[in-house]
Scaffold this motif. Structure first.
Motif, short mmCIF file in Angstrom:
data_model
loop_
_atom_site.label_atom_id
_atom_site.label_comp_id
_atom_site.label_asym_id
_atom_site.label_seq_id
_atom_site.Cartn_x
_atom_site.Cartn_y
_atom_site.Cartn_z
N LEU A 235 0.83 -1.20 0.00
CA LEU A 235 0.00 0.00 0.00
C LEU A 235 0.87 1.25 0.00
O LEU A 235 0.57 2.23 -0.68
CB LEU A 235 -0.92 -0.01 1.22
N ARG A 236 1.97 1.20 0.76
CA ARG A 236 2.86 2.36 0.80
C ARG A 236 3.44 2.64 -0.58
O ARG A 236 3.54 3.79 -1.00
CB ARG A 236 3.99 2.11 1.80
N ALA A 237 3.81 1.56 -1.28
CA ALA A 237 4.35 1.74 -2.63
C ALA A 237 3.30 2.31 -3.57
O ALA A 237 3.59 3.15 -4.43
CB ALA A 237 4.87 0.41 -3.16
N THR A 238 2.05 1.85 -3.41
CA THR A 238 0.97 2.36 -4.26
C THR A 238 0.77 3.86 -4.05
O THR A 238 0.63 4.62 -5.00
CB THR A 238 -0.33 1.61 -3.97
N LEU A 239 0.77 4.26 -2.78
CA LEU A 239 0.62 5.69 -2.48
C LEU A 239 1.82 6.48 -3.00
O LEU A 239 1.67 7.58 -3.53
CB LEU A 239 0.45 5.89 -0.97
N GLY A 240 3.02 5.90 -2.84
CA GLY A 240 4.20 6.56 -3.38
C GLY A 240 4.15 6.66 -4.89
O GLY A 240 4.56 7.68 -5.48
#
Length: 423
Positions: A235-240
């Motif tokens: 999820l963090r990568a998606t937001l990034g």
């Protein structure tokens, strides 16, 4: 970015040296096809014929055919062919029916040829494709700095002339996305990481500053996000990734006058179509074609309006869209042979099931690539997403200039999928 795209394989990069001449032919033709992806469409068809002949005379043809028969992608392709033939048999025959049949079988052929490659041949195909993209970007850069003669071999690359001009920029955007994905892979060494990211930047800037294809500029953003999601799967990568996309879009809007004018004109055209029913613009005529294709699909949801029926139907509708023309006068839009949306074209001509089979085919590639958790798998996802997005606004399945090499590379990416552990 290394000189070989690291698709999953246990074979060494020097595998081709120990092969007999007949096997080397497949290896070198795969590489050459990749390099020549930005050449005129006749060169692509030449490589299709050469690869078909080389595979037909290869010593391991039976092994390749067994591998193809065990592939998870044979079923959706066979369903696509079978349903197309059934629709043709029960429907009317139109002047464009034979052409549509040819392109349907061509799609199946190039996918199968890609799937029949060995992992080393698949690596070489992608290495050639990325090299061809970098050479194409260099040609564009030289042209803007010093000017180049108007030669046929690169005319469509330098000027917006036809579908192949759009195809060149679409392919370059995809190459940029692949290079970016290679650059952010955990297993990538420091030197290769920076080379890959530099190549991605060079290709992306070429598309942003030179291309007049909205499709290619849209792909830059979509594939950037897809690369981050496939590379990090969190999820963090998606937001990034979303943040990176917003930064990219803002930079393109701020520093690329071409991008500004393209999308500002698109918004204006869409407003004119919705408010004034003005369908005489690029976006307006596409909007009207989408409406007509959807109407045809809803009227004939089972077998569609018939394979090859789009153009006769559109010729009746197109003249009425330009209100400045005298009644009965031909419209400049009357000969557009597809609605610039492969899903709607397939749905209209072959019914809802035909459209769902096409979605199933691309969805199968995305799912299979995602399961791999490897460089080859991520490359499959990137190509499948790119072709899906392109099919929403263009016709890569109908138009060989737009989609033949990309569909072949899609099959080739699967040929490099891991069998055992991750790389």
């Amino acid at each position: 970015m290394s000189s070989r795209v690291e698709l999953k394989t246990s074979a060494p990069a020097t595998e081709a040296r120990d092969r007999p001449l007949r096997e080397k032919l497949v290896f070198f033709i795969a590489s050459s096809w990749g390099v020549c992806a930005f050449f005129p469409i006749g060169v692509t068809y030449l490589h299709l014929v050469l690869l078909l002949l080389a595979l037909a005379f290869s010593r391991d043809l039976n092994q390749r055919l067994r591998k193809l028969g065990q592939s998870a992608f044979v079923a959706p392709v066979v369903f696509m062919l079978s349903w197309t033939l059934l629709v043709t048999a029960v429907g009317d025959w139109y002047p464009d029916t034979s052409t549509r049949l040819f392109h349907t079988f061509r799609v199946a052929l190039v996918l199968f040829l890609g799937l029949m490659l060995t992992p080393a041949e698949a690596r070489e195909a992608f290495s050639g494709f990325l090299l061809g993209a970098l050479l194409a970007a260099l040609i564009v850069a030289v042209h803007h700095v010093a000017g180049l003669p108007d030669w046929m071999i690169w005319r469509s690359l330098l000027l917006s002339r036809n579908n192949f001009s759009s195809a060149n920029m679409i392919s370059m955007a995809i190459a940029s996305g692949i290079c970016f994905f290679l650059g952010i892979r955990v297993q990538t060494t420091s030197g290769d990481r920076w080379l890959s990211l530099a190549a991605a930047l060079a290709l992306g800037l070429t598309v942003a500053l030179h291309a007049v294809s909205r499709n290619s500029q849209l792909l830059l953003a979509v594939l950037l996000l897809t690369s981050v999601i496939c590379g990090f799967r969190s999820l963090r990568a998606t937001l990034g990734g979303l943040a990176l996309v917003l930064v990219l879009v803002g930079a393109m809007w701020q520093f690329s006058p071409t991008t500004q004018s393209l999308f500002a004109r698109m918004v204006g055209n869409l407003q004119a179509a919705q408010v004034e029913s003005n369908y005489t613009t690029s976006v307006g005529v596409r909007w009207r074609m989408y409406q007509e294709a959807i109407q045809g699909m809803t009227e004939h949801p089972v077998f569609g309006t018939g394979l090859g029926s789009w153009l006769p139907r559109w010729r009746l509708v197109a003249p009425g869209q330009d209100k400045s023309l005298p009644i009965g006068s031909p419209s400049e839009f009357s000969e557009i042979n597809n609605p610039h949306n492969d899903f709607l074209l397939t749905g209209m001509e072959t019914g809802v099931l035909g459209m769902l089979i096409l979605i199933w085919l691309l969805g199968r590639f995305m799912f299979q690539g995602w399961k791999q958790c490897s460089t080859a798998g991520g490359t499959t996802v990137l190509l499948a997403v790119a072709i899906f997005v392109t099919a929403l606004v263009n016709a890569p399945f109908r138009d060989a200039a737009l989609g033949m090499t990309l569909l072949w590379l899609l099959g080739a990416s699967v040929a490099g999928h891991k069998v055992g552990t991750d790389e």
